[in-house]
Design an enzyme around this catalytic site. Structure first.
Site, PDB file in Angstrom:
ATOM      1  N   ASN A  69       0.886  -1.097  -0.120  1.00 39.76           N
ATOM      2  CA  ASN A  69       0.149   0.030   0.097  1.00 39.76           C
ATOM      3  C   ASN A  69       0.836   1.307  -0.098  1.00 39.76           C
ATOM      4  O   ASN A  69       1.485   1.396   1.066  1.00 39.76           O
ATOM      5  CB  ASN A  69      -0.806   0.085   1.122  1.00 39.76           C
ATOM      6  N   TRP A  70       0.924   2.006  -1.222  1.00 40.70           N
ATOM      7  CA  TRP A  70       1.877   2.917  -1.488  1.00 40.70           C
ATOM      8  C   TRP A  70       1.273   4.067  -0.732  1.00 40.70           C
ATOM      9  O   TRP A  70       2.077   5.441  -0.463  1.00 40.70           O
ATOM     10  CB  TRP A  70       2.273   3.156  -2.710  1.00 40.70           C
ATOM     11  N   LYS A  71       0.120   4.347  -0.143  1.00 39.02           N
ATOM     12  CA  LYS A  71      -0.758   5.517   0.161  1.00 39.02           C
ATOM     13  C   LYS A  71      -0.260   6.782  -0.718  1.00 39.02           C
ATOM     14  O   LYS A  71      -0.266   6.270  -1.873  1.00 39.02           O
ATOM     15  CB  LYS A  71       0.070   5.700   1.585  1.00 39.02           C
ATOM     16  N   GLU A 122      -5.946  -5.192  10.565  1.00 37.24           N
ATOM     17  CA  GLU A 122      -4.653  -4.197  10.847  1.00 37.24           C
ATOM     18  C   GLU A 122      -5.031  -3.461  12.007  1.00 37.24           C
ATOM     19  O   GLU A 122      -5.816  -2.442  12.031  1.00 37.24           O
ATOM     20  CB  GLU A 122      -4.629  -3.011   9.698  1.00 37.24           C
ATOM     21  N   GLU A 149      -7.247   4.675   7.422  1.00 40.80           N
ATOM     22  CA  GLU A 149      -6.962   6.075   6.992  1.00 40.80           C
ATOM     23  C   GLU A 149      -8.194   6.760   6.330  1.00 40.80           C
ATOM     24  O   GLU A 149      -8.539   7.877   6.827  1.00 40.80           O
ATOM     25  CB  GLU A 149      -5.615   6.253   6.362  1.00 40.80           C
ATOM     26  N   HIS A 172      -9.670   1.057   4.480  1.00 42.59           N
ATOM     27  CA  HIS A 172      -8.437   1.231   5.442  1.00 42.59           C
ATOM     28  C   HIS A 172      -8.546   2.117   6.342  1.00 42.59           C
ATOM     29  O   HIS A 172      -9.468   3.155   6.344  1.00 42.59           O
ATOM     30  CB  HIS A 172      -7.329   1.844   4.218  1.00 42.59           C
ATOM     31  N   SER A 201       3.079  -2.306  10.334  1.00 40.65           N
ATOM     32  CA  SER A 201       4.638  -2.241  10.369  1.00 40.65           C
ATOM     33  C   SER A 201       5.227  -3.546  10.312  1.00 40.65           C
ATOM     34  O   SER A 201       6.292  -4.030  10.864  1.00 40.65           O
ATOM     35  CB  SER A 201       5.055  -1.844  11.899  1.00 40.65           C
ATOM     36  N   GLY A 223       2.049   2.326  10.595  1.00 36.81           N
ATOM     37  CA  GLY A 223       2.827   3.420  10.579  1.00 36.81           C
ATOM     38  C   GLY A 223       3.640   3.594  11.747  1.00 36.81           C
ATOM     39  O   GLY A 223       4.340   4.775  11.660  1.00 36.81           O
TER      40      GLY A 223
END
Ligand code: PEP
Length: 259
Positions: free
Chosen positions: A9-11, A172, A102, A100, A218, A178
């Site tokens: 997941n490159w965000k 998650e 976020e 997700h 992580s 992160g």
């Protein structure tokens, strides 16, 4: 037997030029990636604008599948800033990350919105990577199981068993995303087993045994093998450690060694 799936997941990182360089160096490792991808499914989720460059650099190679990081639950129309499932299909996208944390916390996505997106993805033949997970406060407050059960149940309302087969669940824990803090192997395995039991309650044991459940939070090359050695952990959704091609490749190799 569930085939492990590792997804990057490159965000909001890695623009089109960098995406091309990444893919070239990633698939340019002669022979290595082919032998790996027979054992592990590898997925990369670039930002929308980098998807065409990533697909072009893959040059029809099936070593890596491309995912989107989000999509609309609508087909077309006055939805400024949104991207539809059919637009993604046109770009050869195969997976889509939905729910997700976020998206949930920064953009207010509810279980109902995520459910609508999951159903739209399934109807469009895109494979959802359906993210769930508890905050630290919820875990410490003894709410881990109720939070996960609600997210899974509400996220899968109206999803038929035939579509469930195309879904990957990503567990998650929000406190591990992160942060550099990884769930312990026992915490992760326990949560994954619980997630599988909820799927069994909602569908049946056979469906639960088949669904792939990734761990996210992580994950990196140094902790992937022990996480993936757990009976209910079937892969990883990887943020930070996927941003550099060598560290992502090392993580995938660690995943293979766990199998
Ligand atoms: C993620 O973004 O889903 C994630 C798990 O990020 P990180 O690996 O950086 O914790």
């Amino acid at each position: 037997m569930r085939k492990p799936i590792i997804a990057a997941n490159w965000k909001m990182n890695i623009g089109p030029r960098e995406a091309e360089d990444f893919i070239n160096s990633f698939i340019g490792q002669p022979g290595k990636l082919d032998s790996i991808t027979s054992q592990v499914d590898v997925v990369i989720a670039p930002p929308f604008v980098s998807i065409p460059a990533a697909v072009a650099a893959l040059n029809s190679s099936s070593a890596v599948s491309i995912a989107a990081q989000n999509m609309s639950d609508q087909d077309s129309g006055a939805y400024t800033g949104e991207v539809s499932s059919m637009m993604l299909k046109e770009l050869y996208v195969r997976y889509v990350i939905l729910g997700h944390s976020e998206r949930r916390t920064l953009y207010g996505e509810t279980d109902a919105i995520i459910n609508a997106k999951i159903k739209k993805a399934c109807a469009s033949n895109l494979k959802p990577i359906f993210c769930i997970g508890e905050t630290l406060e919820e875990r410490e407050g003894g709410k881990l199981e109720s939070v996960l059960r609600t997210q899974i149940t509400d996220g899968l309302v109206g999803v038929e068993e035939k579509d469930l087969k195309e879904i990957v669940i990503a567990y998650e824990p929000v406190w591990a995303i992160g942060t550099g803090v990884v769930a312990s192997v026992d915490q992760a395995q326990e949560a994954h087993a619980f997630v599988r039991s909820v799927v069994a309650d909602l569908y049946n044991q056979e469906a639960a045994d088949k669904i792939r459940i990734q761990y996210g939070g992580s994950m990196k090359a140094s902790n992937a093998a022990e996480l993936l050695a757990q009976p209910d952990i079937d892969g990883g959704l990887v943020g930070g450690a996927s941003l550099e091609s060598q560290s992502f490749l090392d993580l995938i190799k660690a995943a293979v060694s766990a199998g």
